[in-house]
Motif scaffolding. Structure first.
Motif, PDB file in Angstrom:
ATOM      1  N   THR A 154     -74.863 -47.211  -4.042  1.00 18.07           N
ATOM      2  CA  THR A 154     -73.833 -48.146  -4.690  1.00 18.07           C
ATOM      3  C   THR A 154     -74.770 -49.429  -4.777  1.00 18.07           C
ATOM      4  OG1 THR A 154     -73.384 -48.723  -2.251  1.00 18.07           O
ATOM      5  CG2 THR A 154     -72.021 -47.215  -3.429  1.00 18.07           C
ATOM      6  N   ARG A 167     -78.556 -48.541 -12.024  1.00 12.69           N
ATOM      7  CA  ARG A 167     -77.578 -49.113 -12.690  1.00 12.69           C
ATOM      8  C   ARG A 167     -77.300 -48.530 -13.949  1.00 12.69           C
ATOM      9  NH1 ARG A 167     -80.045 -54.376 -10.697  1.00 12.69           N
ATOM     10  NH2 ARG A 167     -80.915 -54.407 -12.685  1.00 12.69           N
ATOM     11  N   ARG A 176     -75.620 -45.005 -13.712  1.00  8.12           N
ATOM     12  CA  ARG A 176     -74.369 -45.269 -13.361  1.00  8.12           C
ATOM     13  C   ARG A 176     -73.286 -45.563 -14.386  1.00  8.12           C
ATOM     14  NH1 ARG A 176     -74.114 -46.664  -8.415  1.00  8.12           N
ATOM     15  NH2 ARG A 176     -75.045 -48.741  -8.841  1.00  8.12           N
ATOM     16  N   ALA A 177     -73.963 -46.341 -15.234  1.00 11.42           N
ATOM     17  CA  ALA A 177     -73.264 -46.956 -16.388  1.00 11.42           C
ATOM     18  C   ALA A 177     -73.009 -45.854 -17.313  1.00 11.42           C
ATOM     19  CB  ALA A 177     -73.847 -48.139 -17.157  1.00 11.42           C
ATOM     20  N   SER A 198     -72.938 -42.622 -16.783  1.00 10.10           N
ATOM     21  CA  SER A 198     -72.153 -41.605 -16.143  1.00 10.10           C
ATOM     22  C   SER A 198     -70.935 -41.917 -16.101  1.00 10.10           C
ATOM     23  CB  SER A 198     -72.466 -41.440 -14.677  1.00 10.10           C
ATOM     24  OG  SER A 198     -73.825 -40.726 -14.515  1.00 10.10           O
ATOM     25  N   GLU A 199     -70.568 -43.157 -16.131  1.00  8.12           N
ATOM     26  CA  GLU A 199     -69.184 -43.956 -15.927  1.00  8.12           C
ATOM     27  C   GLU A 199     -68.632 -43.886 -17.619  1.00  8.12           C
ATOM     28  OE1 GLU A 199     -69.514 -47.796 -14.486  1.00  8.12           O
ATOM     29  OE2 GLU A 199     -69.429 -47.053 -12.442  1.00  8.12           O
ATOM     30  N   SER A 200     -69.559 -43.941 -18.651  1.00  8.00           N
ATOM     31  CA  SER A 200     -69.073 -44.184 -19.885  1.00  8.00           C
ATOM     32  C   SER A 200     -68.737 -42.403 -20.328  1.00  8.00           C
ATOM     33  CB  SER A 200     -70.346 -44.557 -20.788  1.00  8.00           C
ATOM     34  OG  SER A 200     -69.989 -44.335 -22.178  1.00  8.00           O
ATOM     35  N   GLN A 201     -69.606 -41.614 -19.918  1.00  3.95           N
ATOM     36  CA  GLN A 201     -69.285 -40.246 -20.203  1.00  3.95           C
ATOM     37  C   GLN A 201     -67.967 -39.824 -19.555  1.00  3.95           C
ATOM     38  OE1 GLN A 201     -72.697 -38.477 -18.741  1.00  3.95           O
ATOM     39  NE2 GLN A 201     -73.857 -38.243 -20.778  1.00  3.95           N
ATOM     40  N   THR A 202     -67.652 -40.299 -18.290  1.00  2.00           N
ATOM     41  CA  THR A 202     -66.242 -39.950 -17.674  1.00  2.00           C
ATOM     42  C   THR A 202     -65.301 -40.298 -18.357  1.00  2.00           C
ATOM     43  OG1 THR A 202     -67.636 -39.672 -15.218  1.00  2.00           O
ATOM     44  CG2 THR A 202     -65.501 -40.128 -15.548  1.00  2.00           C
ATOM     45  N   LEU A 203     -65.368 -41.723 -19.045  1.00  2.00           N
ATOM     46  CA  LEU A 203     -64.337 -42.227 -19.620  1.00  2.00           C
ATOM     47  C   LEU A 203     -64.038 -41.373 -21.132  1.00  2.00           C
ATOM     48  CD1 LEU A 203     -64.969 -46.019 -19.249  1.00  2.00           C
ATOM     49  CD2 LEU A 203     -63.043 -44.563 -18.144  1.00  2.00           C
ATOM     50  N   PRO A 231     -70.335 -35.998 -16.161  1.00  2.00           N
ATOM     51  CA  PRO A 231     -71.402 -36.971 -15.639  1.00  2.00           C
ATOM     52  C   PRO A 231     -72.685 -36.206 -15.625  1.00  2.00           C
ATOM     53  CG  PRO A 231     -69.374 -37.174 -14.158  1.00  2.00           C
ATOM     54  CD  PRO A 231     -69.203 -35.845 -15.052  1.00  2.00           C
ATOM     55  N   ASP A 257     -76.858 -52.324  -6.092  1.00  2.00           N
ATOM     56  CA  ASP A 257     -77.080 -52.753  -7.586  1.00  2.00           C
ATOM     57  C   ASP A 257     -77.967 -53.791  -7.601  1.00  2.00           C
ATOM     58  OD1 ASP A 257     -75.375 -50.768  -8.750  1.00  2.00           O
ATOM     59  OD2 ASP A 257     -73.710 -52.211  -8.966  1.00  2.00           O
TER      60      ASP A 257
END
Length: 141
Positions: free
Chosen positions: A94, A121, A124-125, A127-132, A137, A96
């Protein structure tokens, strides 16, 4: 008592720790108390040294809320203490931001730490984009 406590995780504050004993108490709280986990911690100019950096690294391996750690102007943190922080990054997902400016840490190790944190960072960005978008991820592949 210089420690400040809040129930609001969005409140940012600085904790000033002037002795190793106070640092050890704080580190214990950071590691174990889920209700006292600020998203940002500044130990700027406190002189926590390698002992403090090592204690903090140990606690942060398990911490899941701290995003920004400021350790600037702690001249007595050397590569020894910074290496424990680097090792902590392999277990803490976590954090950053990690600031070690104006310390005794070599430029090469500071650059290495910054690259590690920056890469996390970016990962994580992504992975979050792929999840959305409904994709798996990267970490789950």
């Amino acid at each position: 008592n210089n420690e400040k406590k809040t129930d609001n995780p969005n409140v940012k504050f600085t904790v000033y720790l002037h002795t190793v004993h106070t640092l050890q108490r704080y580190v214990s709280v950071v590691a174990t108390d889920k209700h006292f986990s600020p998203p940002e911690l500044s130990l700027w100019g406190t002189g926590i040294g390698n002992t403090g950096a090592t204690a903090l690294a140990g606690a942060l391996k398990q911490n899941t809320t701290l995003k920004n750690l400021w350790l600037g102007e702690c001249e007595n943190i050397s590569d020894e203490g910074a290496t424990t922080l680097k090792d902590m990054l392999s277990e803490n997902s976590t954090l950053d931001q990690l600031a070690l400016v104006m310390t005794g840490v070599s430029d090469d190790l500071q650059d290495e730490l910054e690259e590690l944190v920056s890469a996390r960072r970016v990962h994580r960005a992504m992975s979050e984009s792929q999840t959305l978008r409904g994709e798996l991820p990267l970490a789950s592949l």
